[in-house]
Design an enzyme around this catalytic site. Sequence first.
Site: not given
Length: 297
Positions: A143, A167, A232, A235, A258, A267
Amino acid sequence: MSAVQAFLQHLQVERRMSAHTLDAYRRDLDALSVWAGPRGVAVEALDADALRQFVADEHRRGLSAKSLQRRLSACRSFYAWLLKHGRIEASPAATLKAPRAPRRLPQVLDADEAVQLVELEPEGELGRRDRALLELFYSSGLRLSEVCALTWRDLDFASGLVNVMGKGNRQRRVPFGKPAREALLAWRSESGGGAATPVFPGRNGPISQRAVQIRIRQLAQRQGLFKHVHPHMLRHSFASHILESSGDLRGVQELLGHADIATTQIYTHLDFQHLAKVYDAAHPRAKRRKDPPGKGE
C-alpha cells in the site's frame, strides 16, 4: 465524555487506527449525531427503526450506496462496542442493510505496461529513487502508506523480504524481486541512509503520500503511459498478475495483507475478464464478433 467520543478514543488508543480511518468514523458518527439531535434522542438510545430512517434520509439526501454502506458499518461498530461494554442491551444496527453498491473493477496495467513503467532509466539521485520506488511498488504490492512508512531496517536484502506494518497493526513479510533489490541497493548507496532512516525521505521525515502520487503520475506520462496511473493501480496490477499466473487466491490474500478473502476475490473477476478477452480474440467459435454473419467468410 459522550458515547461517540469514548468510542473514538477506544479506536485511537486501543485499536490504534490510522488518522484517516479515525476521521472516517468520526464523520459518519457525527452525521448520526446531527440527525438524532433535533429528534431529542441520544445516539446510544436509537432503535432499529430510527436507524433505518437515518439510512433512508441519508439516501434521499443523495449519499451513494457505497457511502451509506460505510456509514452503516461505522454504526455497527459503534453499537457493538456499546453492547460489549454493557451500555445497551442489543445492537439496533445488527440486522440493518444498506443499498448494494455496483461493484467497480479496479483498473490495472497489463504486464507490458507495468514493465514499461518500472524500467525507468535511473538518471541521477532522483532517478535512482524513482526507479527503486516503482520497482518496489510493482514487485511487492504494498500500500502507499506502507511504502511511505518503510525504513531501511524493514528491508531484508539477504532473504528478499520486506517487513510491513499493515492495516489494523497486522504485520506481514512480503517478498520483493531481484530488479527491486538491485534498484533499492543502488538507491541506498546513493542516499546513504541508516537503518532507522526512511527508505524514501521527504523534507521532514518520510516522503508524503501526496508527493508519491504526484510523482508516479508524472513518471507514467514520461514513460508514455497516458492512463491515470497511481500507487494503488500498481498494487492492483501486482495482485492481478500474480493471480493470473498462479491461481492462488489465498496466497494473494496473504501478500496483500487482506483480513478477509472476500476483499481479494475482486481480482478473480479481473482474471475472468482477461480470459474472456483472450477467448473473444482467439477462439474460432467465439460468439462476440465485430463483423456481422456472412461478412468475410
